[in-house]
Design a protein around this motif. Structure first.
Motif, PDB file in Angstrom:
ATOM      1  N   MET A   1      -8.507 -11.749   7.149  1.00 38.51           N
ATOM      2  CA  MET A   1      -8.185 -10.333   6.975  1.00 38.51           C
ATOM      3  C   MET A   1      -8.104  -9.599   8.305  1.00 38.51           C
ATOM      4  N   ASN A   2      -7.546 -10.268   9.297  1.00 38.53           N
ATOM      5  CA  ASN A   2      -7.470  -9.623  10.606  1.00 38.53           C
ATOM      6  C   ASN A   2      -6.044  -9.299  11.024  1.00 38.53           C
ATOM      7  N   THR A   3      -5.132  -9.325  10.072  1.00 43.34           N
ATOM      8  CA  THR A   3      -3.739  -9.058  10.413  1.00 43.34           C
ATOM      9  C   THR A   3      -3.413  -7.584  10.222  1.00 43.34           C
ATOM     10  N   GLU A   4      -2.419  -7.151  10.995  1.00 47.02           N
ATOM     11  CA  GLU A   4      -2.041  -5.758  10.919  1.00 47.02           C
ATOM     12  C   GLU A   4      -1.142  -5.495   9.724  1.00 47.02           C
ATOM     13  N   ALA A   5      -1.072  -4.238   9.328  1.00 50.76           N
ATOM     14  CA  ALA A   5      -0.153  -3.811   8.289  1.00 50.76           C
ATOM     15  C   ALA A   5       1.161  -3.374   8.933  1.00 50.76           C
TER      16      ALA A   5
ATOM     17  N   LEU B   1       3.989   7.137   3.067  1.00 47.55           N
ATOM     18  CA  LEU B   1       4.200   5.903   3.822  1.00 47.55           C
ATOM     19  C   LEU B   1       3.815   4.701   2.985  1.00 47.55           C
TER      20      LEU B   1
ATOM     21  N   TYR C   1       0.837  -1.194   0.000  1.00 46.66           N
ATOM     22  CA  TYR C   1       0.000   0.000   0.000  1.00 46.66           C
ATOM     23  C   TYR C   1       0.876   1.249   0.000  1.00 46.66           C
TER      24      TYR C   1
ATOM     25  N   TYR D   1       0.374   5.307   1.236  1.00 42.29           N
ATOM     26  CA  TYR D   1      -0.449   6.307   1.901  1.00 42.29           C
ATOM     27  C   TYR D   1       0.242   7.662   1.835  1.00 42.29           C
TER      28      TYR D   1
ATOM     29  N   PHE E   1       4.556  -0.925   8.412  1.00 39.99           N
ATOM     30  CA  PHE E   1       4.882   0.317   7.722  1.00 39.99           C
ATOM     31  C   PHE E   1       6.381   0.531   7.587  1.00 39.99           C
ATOM     32  N   GLY E   2       6.758   1.188   6.482  1.00 41.18           N
ATOM     33  CA  GLY E   2       8.117   1.678   6.339  1.00 41.18           C
ATOM     34  C   GLY E   2       8.295   2.972   7.123  1.00 41.18           C
TER      35      GLY E   2
ATOM     36  N   TRP F   1      -2.459 -10.913   2.726  1.00 38.92           N
ATOM     37  CA  TRP F   1      -3.779 -10.736   2.096  1.00 38.92           C
ATOM     38  C   TRP F   1      -4.436 -12.102   2.026  1.00 38.92           C
TER      39      TRP F   1
ATOM     40  N   TYR G   1      -3.025   0.574  -3.916  1.00 32.70           N
ATOM     41  CA  TYR G   1      -2.690  -0.663  -3.253  1.00 32.70           C
ATOM     42  C   TYR G   1      -2.606  -1.788  -4.276  1.00 32.70           C
TER      43      TYR G   1
END
Lengths: 115, 115
Positions: free
Chosen positions: B100-104, B90, B33, B35, B106-107, B96, B48
């Protein structure tokens, strides 16, 4: 459509006092809920999530959050704030019933912990 | 070290120029993704991708383009058509798969400034 509201732009708390950062959500079905923290000029770090089960979720750095279905809220809490907790906090939601949905983020709440 | 790497950390663009922001992950995540974060605002989804060679527009795709030629890489090009590109960008990735309950994850972000 799903949405998240963080009603406070900033929360001020004295070190050692309990803190609460508020989050309310709207989804058509049941939610997956997440809290992230962001330090200046950094990416978001995952703190905790609610999937199912116990309404009180414990996460990193002593943070916890309470899921309240009737009030559609997922407030972030910590019993005793540290100066190092000062950061930007984001709540996020995904509608469990619509797997194709992206995470929707709230506008963020800045937490200031003063010594 | 597993994670997401964004580069560069700071980027300056002259008006009328295209610039490309890099995002690489070694978490073996299918979904990636982009953002945009502006001061005082939450995160807004640009693009995305759920799988290699496929990507979808987010809420604010105008003036941006992406590619997903490799699972590990999801570069974002900010084109001259983006009228107000100065922002913090970001990149994130996640599993995926149902439920679908997992967190993302981030860089660390790229701060783009138009000069």
């Amino acid at each position: 459509a799903q949405s998240v509201a963080q009603p406070e732009d900033q929360v001020n708390v004295a070190e050692g006092n309990p803190l609460t950062v508020k989050c309310t959500y709207s989804v058509s079905g049941n939610p997956y809920l997440f809290w992230y923290v962001q330090y200046p000029n950094r990416g978001l770090q995952f703190l905790l999530k609610y999937i199912t089960g116990d309404n009180l979720v414990k996460g990193s750095y002593g943070f916890e959050a309470e899921f309240n279905k009737s009030q559609t809220s997922f407030h972030l809490k910590k019993p005793s704030a540290l100066v190092s907790d000062s950061a930007l906090y984001f709540c996020a939601v995904r509608d469990r019933g619509n797997a194709g949905n992206m995470l929707t983020f709230g506008g963020g709440t800045r937490l200031m912990v003063k010594p | 070290d597993g994670g997401i790497t964004q580069s560069p950390k700071y980027l300056f663009r002259k008006e009328g120029q295209n610039v490309t922001l890099s995002c690489e992950q070694n978490l073996n995540h299918d979904a990636m993704y982009w953002y945009r974060q502006d001061p005082g605002q939450g995160l807004r989804l640009i693009y995305y991708s759920q799988i290699v060679n496929d990507f979808q527009k987010g809420d604010i795709a105008e003036g941006y383009s992406v590619s997903r030629e490799k699972k590990e890489s999801f570069p974002l090009t900010v084109t001259s058509a983006q009228k107000n590109p100065t922002a913090f960008y970001l990149c994130a990735s996640s599993i995926w798969a149902e439920p679908m309950n997992t967190e993302a994850f981030f860089g660390q972000g790229t701060r783009l400034t138009v000069v």
